[in-house]
Design an enzyme around this catalytic site. Structure first.
Site, PDB file in Angstrom:
ATOM      1  N   ASP A  28       0.847  -1.190   0.000  1.00  0.00           N
ATOM      2  CA  ASP A  28       0.000   0.000   0.000  1.00  0.00           C
ATOM      3  C   ASP A  28       0.888   1.247   0.000  1.00  0.00           C
ATOM      4  O   ASP A  28       2.090   1.178   0.283  1.00  0.00           O
ATOM      5  CB  ASP A  28      -0.895  -0.051   1.245  1.00  0.00           C
ATOM      6  CG  ASP A  28      -1.789   1.152   1.390  1.00  0.00           C
ATOM      7  OD1 ASP A  28      -2.355   1.596   0.375  1.00  0.00           O
ATOM      8  OD2 ASP A  28      -1.928   1.650   2.519  1.00  0.00           O
ATOM      9  N   ASP A 207      -2.025  -0.652   5.775  1.00  0.00           N
ATOM     10  CA  ASP A 207      -2.298  -0.048   7.090  1.00  0.00           C
ATOM     11  C   ASP A 207      -3.771   0.164   7.403  1.00  0.00           C
ATOM     12  O   ASP A 207      -4.105   0.683   8.475  1.00  0.00           O
ATOM     13  CB  ASP A 207      -1.606   1.324   7.168  1.00  0.00           C
ATOM     14  CG  ASP A 207      -2.365   2.383   6.387  1.00  0.00           C
ATOM     15  OD1 ASP A 207      -2.645   2.153   5.186  1.00  0.00           O
ATOM     16  OD2 ASP A 207      -2.710   3.419   6.968  1.00  0.00           O
TER      17      ASP A 207
END
Length: 270
Positions: A28, A207
């Site tokens: 990410d 996250d």
């Protein structure tokens, strides 16, 4: 939030093993490689990110992809001149190792767009971000309005005949409207079939709740997921923050030689 997620108590959370040489890395962007910012365009990419990703792209035979809620063009802008395989807008956009961009194009329902834009007009500090195949409603500058944003979008979506086609996905002070048929998990599965990624151990690092589909897909394929920061997760491993991501990837840079030899740049070892 996915029903089978769990939040391990702090002492039971363990760091990931060293990134293996046979890994395919899916990572990410916001909150994992770069700190979150009040507005998406204000993000500052740490110095270590570009040299680290460049080195690992070579060391892993090209099997490094950024998987993000951002459009691929924005990812490229932040990582220029490096251009990696990527999935953007939660999988609406996908670029494999051949460099070809594939897009699952669809316009979000006008009533949903109007509901979000009306909120932005009424409440300064909210931010409407149009995307390919959806949009985002940011409330980082007005966190107390999160409930209003969700309830307004949910009411607008529930009144539509397309209610089963679109979904609301929550993130860090943002709600996103996206097609149900696309996700970071679907994007990971498609990229994992790419010749540069096929046969490698999938490792997903993210996250946010929007990363849980990618984590689940990596683990279902025999690899592992790494959750960055707090929150309920299915991931087998955990890293505390972006600095911990930097240290973990820096260890991989030291251990895994890139083609052509030579020492990795010092920024990649930060």
């Amino acid at each position: 939030m996915m029903q089978d997620e769990v939040t391990p108590p702090g002492p039971q959370r363990s760091g990931p093993p060293p990134l293996p040489a046979e890994a395919a890395l899916f990572i990410d962007f916001d909150g994992t490689l770069a700190p979150l910012a009040p507005r998406p365009q204000d993000v500052q990419v740490p110095e270590w990110v570009l040299p680290t990703l460049r080195h690992l792209h070579g060391a892993l035979g090209g099997a490094v992809a950024v998987v993000s809620g951002r459009p691929v063009a924005q990812i490229d802008g932040f990582l220029a001149p490096l251009q990696l395989p990527a999935a953007g807008v939660h999988g609406v956009e996908r670029r494999g190792s051949d460099g070809h961009l594939r897009v699952e194009a669809a316009e979000p329902p006008a009533a949903l767009v109007a509901a979000a834009q009306a909120l932005v007009a009424e409440h300064p500090g909210l931010l409407f971000e149009p995307k390919t195949g959806g949009f985002a409603l940011h409330f980082r500058s007005r966190p107390l309005l999160g409930g209003l944003c969700h309830d307004t979008l949910q009411a607008a979506l529930g009144a539509l005949p397309e209610v089963l086609t679109w979904q609301i996905m929550g993130g860090h002070c943002v709600y996103e409207i996206k097609q149900r048929k696309v996700s970071k998990g679907v994007a990971l599965a498609a990229l994992h079939a790419d010749p540069r990624f096929a046969g490698r151990l999938p490792v997903y690092v993210g996250d946010d709740v929007t990363d849980e589909d990618g984590i689940a897909a990596a683990q279902a394929a025999g690899g592992f997921g790494v959750r960055v920061g707090p929150g309920a997760t299915q991931a087998r491993y955990w890293l505390e923050d972006i600095d911990a991501v930097s240290r973990w990837l820096g260890d991989a840079v030291r251990r895994l030689p890139a083609p052509g030899g030579g020492s990795p740049p010092p920024q990649a070892l930060a």
